[in-house]
Design an enzyme around this catalytic site. Sequence first.
Site, PDB file in Angstrom:
ATOM      1  N   LEU A 132       1.561   3.450  -8.387  1.00 38.48           N
ATOM      2  CA  LEU A 132       2.833   2.775  -8.645  1.00 38.48           C
ATOM      3  C   LEU A 132       2.759   1.266  -8.382  1.00 38.48           C
ATOM      4  CD1 LEU A 132       5.771   3.208  -9.516  1.00 38.48           C
ATOM      5  CD2 LEU A 132       6.348   3.597  -7.112  1.00 38.48           C
ATOM      6  N   ARG A 154       4.055  -7.090 -18.607  1.00 39.11           N
ATOM      7  CA  ARG A 154       4.258  -6.616 -19.980  1.00 39.11           C
ATOM      8  C   ARG A 154       5.723  -6.391 -20.353  1.00 39.11           C
ATOM      9  NH1 ARG A 154      -0.288  -8.485 -22.298  1.00 39.11           N
ATOM     10  NH2 ARG A 154      -2.089  -7.869 -21.066  1.00 39.11           N
ATOM     11  N   SER A 156       0.801  -1.239   0.000  1.00 39.41           N
ATOM     12  CA  SER A 156       0.000   0.000   0.000  1.00 39.41           C
ATOM     13  C   SER A 156       0.832   1.286   0.000  1.00 39.41           C
ATOM     14  CB  SER A 156      -1.069  -0.015   1.103  1.00 39.41           C
ATOM     15  OG  SER A 156      -0.525  -0.435   2.314  1.00 39.41           O
TER      16      SER A 156
HETATM   17  C1  LIG Z   1       1.454 -12.820 -21.911  1.00 39.41           C
HETATM   18  C2  LIG Z   1      -0.016 -12.593 -21.694  1.00 39.41           C
HETATM   19  C3  LIG Z   1      -0.938 -13.291 -22.441  1.00 39.41           C
HETATM   20  C4  LIG Z   1      -2.316 -13.082 -22.223  1.00 39.41           C
HETATM   21  N1  LIG Z   1      -3.223 -13.775 -22.987  1.00 39.41           N
HETATM   22  C5  LIG Z   1      -4.540 -13.543 -22.826  1.00 39.41           C
HETATM   23  C6  LIG Z   1      -5.518 -14.228 -23.621  1.00 39.41           C
HETATM   24  O1  LIG Z   1      -5.182 -15.052 -24.459  1.00 39.41           O
HETATM   25  N2  LIG Z   1      -6.810 -13.947 -23.439  1.00 39.41           N
HETATM   26  C7  LIG Z   1      -7.236 -13.051 -22.495  1.00 39.41           C
HETATM   27  O2  LIG Z   1      -8.451 -12.839 -22.351  1.00 39.41           O
HETATM   28  N3  LIG Z   1      -6.351 -12.389 -21.717  1.00 39.41           N
HETATM   29  C8  LIG Z   1      -5.025 -12.613 -21.864  1.00 39.41           C
HETATM   30  N4  LIG Z   1      -4.123 -11.917 -21.093  1.00 39.41           N
HETATM   31  C9  LIG Z   1      -4.623 -10.949 -20.122  1.00 39.41           C
HETATM   32  C10 LIG Z   1      -4.556 -11.509 -18.676  1.00 39.41           C
HETATM   33  O3  LIG Z   1      -5.376 -12.642 -18.538  1.00 39.41           O
HETATM   34  C11 LIG Z   1      -4.982 -10.431 -17.664  1.00 39.41           C
HETATM   35  O4  LIG Z   1      -6.314 -10.083 -17.896  1.00 39.41           O
HETATM   36  C12 LIG Z   1      -4.143  -9.183 -17.773  1.00 39.41           C
HETATM   37  O5  LIG Z   1      -2.779  -9.506 -17.796  1.00 39.41           O
HETATM   38  C13 LIG Z   1      -4.430  -8.275 -16.594  1.00 39.41           C
HETATM   39  O6  LIG Z   1      -3.951  -8.894 -15.426  1.00 39.41           O
HETATM   40  P1  LIG Z   1      -4.595  -8.611 -14.009  1.00 39.41           P
HETATM   41  O7  LIG Z   1      -6.018  -9.064 -13.978  1.00 39.41           O
HETATM   42  O8  LIG Z   1      -3.650  -9.193 -12.992  1.00 39.41           O
HETATM   43  O9  LIG Z   1      -4.475  -7.020 -13.942  1.00 39.41           O
HETATM   44  P2  LIG Z   1      -5.452  -5.951 -13.302  1.00 39.41           P
HETATM   45  O10 LIG Z   1      -6.740  -5.893 -14.000  1.00 39.41           O
HETATM   46  O11 LIG Z   1      -4.632  -4.697 -13.231  1.00 39.41           O
HETATM   47  O12 LIG Z   1      -5.699  -6.485 -11.870  1.00 39.41           O
HETATM   48  C14 LIG Z   1      -4.670  -6.562 -10.921  1.00 39.41           C
HETATM   49  C15 LIG Z   1      -5.209  -7.386  -9.770  1.00 39.41           C
HETATM   50  O13 LIG Z   1      -6.251  -6.639  -9.149  1.00 39.41           O
HETATM   51  C16 LIG Z   1      -7.306  -7.514  -8.782  1.00 39.41           C
HETATM   52  N5  LIG Z   1      -8.539  -7.108  -9.498  1.00 39.41           N
HETATM   53  C17 LIG Z   1      -8.655  -6.205 -10.488  1.00 39.41           C
HETATM   54  N6  LIG Z   1      -9.928  -6.051 -10.846  1.00 39.41           N
HETATM   55  C18 LIG Z   1     -10.641  -6.896 -10.085  1.00 39.41           C
HETATM   56  C19 LIG Z   1     -12.006  -7.225 -10.003  1.00 39.41           C
HETATM   57  N7  LIG Z   1     -12.943  -6.615 -10.753  1.00 39.41           N
HETATM   58  N8  LIG Z   1     -12.394  -8.159  -9.115  1.00 39.41           N
HETATM   59  C20 LIG Z   1     -11.491  -8.774  -8.338  1.00 39.41           C
HETATM   60  N9  LIG Z   1     -10.177  -8.511  -8.375  1.00 39.41           N
HETATM   61  C21 LIG Z   1      -9.754  -7.592  -9.223  1.00 39.41           C
HETATM   62  C22 LIG Z   1      -6.865  -8.915  -9.133  1.00 39.41           C
HETATM   63  O14 LIG Z   1      -6.220  -9.491  -8.017  1.00 39.41           O
HETATM   64  C23 LIG Z   1      -5.837  -8.704 -10.211  1.00 39.41           C
HETATM   65  O15 LIG Z   1      -4.891  -9.738 -10.303  1.00 39.41           O
HETATM   66  C24 LIG Z   1      -2.757 -12.137 -21.267  1.00 39.41           C
HETATM   67  C25 LIG Z   1      -1.799 -11.440 -20.511  1.00 39.41           C
HETATM   68  C26 LIG Z   1      -0.450 -11.650 -20.714  1.00 39.41           C
HETATM   69  C27 LIG Z   1       0.557 -10.868 -19.903  1.00 39.41           C
END
Ligand SMILES: Cc1cc2nc3c(=O)[nH]c(=O)nc-3n(C[C@H](O)[C@H](O)[C@H](O)COP(=O)(O)OP(=O)(O)OC[C@H]3O[C@@H](n4cnc5c(N)ncnc54)[C@H](O)[C@@H]3O)c2cc1C
Length: 291
Positions: free
Chosen positions: A187, A197, A66
């Site tokens: 951050l 990424r 945090s």
């Molecule tokens: C190499 C690579 C390949 C990928 N390929 C695909 C693909 O083929 N198809 C596809 O659909 N996606 C794909 N993605 C996207 C991936 O599945 C994630 O959606 C994306 O990387 C965002 O990650 P995140 O959810 O951790 O990030 P954020 O949305 O920033 O979330 C960060 C964290 O916050 C929490 N959070 C955020 N929003 C919520 C919510 N509403 N409810 C509960 N918790 C929440 C979760 O703990 C989450 O891990 C790919 C990503 C990468 C890096």
Amino acid sequence: MGNKHTQEIIGKEFQCLDKGFIRLIEIMGNDSSIVQAARVSYGKGTKSIREDRSLIRYLMRHSHTSPFEMVELKFHIRLPIFVARQWIRHRTANVNEYSGRYSEMTSDFYLPGKNQLRTQSTINKQGRSDDLIDESLSNEVIKSMETSQKNSYDEYIQYINQGIAREIARINLPLSSYTEWYWKIDLHNLFRFLKLRLDVHAQYEIRVYAETIANILKQILPISFEAFEDYMLNSITFSSSELYLLKEVFNKVNLKLISDDENILSNTELNEFIQKVTFINENILNKNKGI
Ligand SMILES: Cc1cc2nc3c(=O)[nH]c(=O)nc-3n(C[C@H](O)[C@H](O)[C@H](O)COP(=O)(O)OP(=O)(O)OC[C@H]3O[C@@H](n4cnc5c(N)ncnc54)[C@H](O)[C@@H]3O)c2cc1C
């Protein structure tokens, strides 16, 4: 503390891909804000930079996330729509995008360089391999992409001139069209974005933007970025089955030798490392279900 380059960087355009860019518009906070938030009532006081650095590294190492949320960054980004679609999946940000309903779309489209025209990877189903396609085919593909981008845009302008609404006229434009947005994120979540990424598995085109942001952070938040590199970006986790194998490795390693090398870890980190190795030795079962 550590943000002397911020004024030089704010507003500066860093080119990404052929026609895109990133500009840092605003930043709230710096490395000190993280330290200040962590110490809450103590403030900056007389603490030295060395102690601040240790505290930031401690926070990062122990996922005390945090305080990192106290720093907020707002970027102006120009990027192709297919990159924007990957980017927008990171939900913990605030976005305001250029409207193709309100304004005319740009005639700029992304064209990959010849060195990016690679064959399909056989190892990574989502990505390209290291093998370039041959010169004449890559010339042909780039030419054909350029022609179809131009045709789509000509058609778009024709629809607009015929009085068709912009929101309909745009629907046949390709994913290579450039869009723009303001993107604001704290951050902690920016580091999460970068972890995913900057990875080699991320598509090259979004990696270019992530690398640009990383270079900006390295200059304006040097201590936090260094901690991110050490404990998040370049660190890995092990499954319980892998830990079982590591236990076998550790049994053969002389920990005394490691602990004598003061250059690798600080005393605190060395103690933490020894605790982890002890944990592996004492708690990881000899027979692991996963094996
Ligand atoms: C190499 C690579 C390949 C990928 N390929 C695909 C693909 O083929 N198809 C596809 O659909 N996606 C794909 N993605 C996207 C991936 O599945 C994630 O959606 C994306 O990387 C965002 O990650 P995140 O959810 O951790 O990030 P954020 O949305 O920033 O979330 C960060 C964290 O916050 C929490 N959070 C955020 N929003 C919520 C919510 N509403 N409810 C509960 N918790 C929440 C979760 O703990 C989450 O891990 C790919 C990503 C990468 C890096």
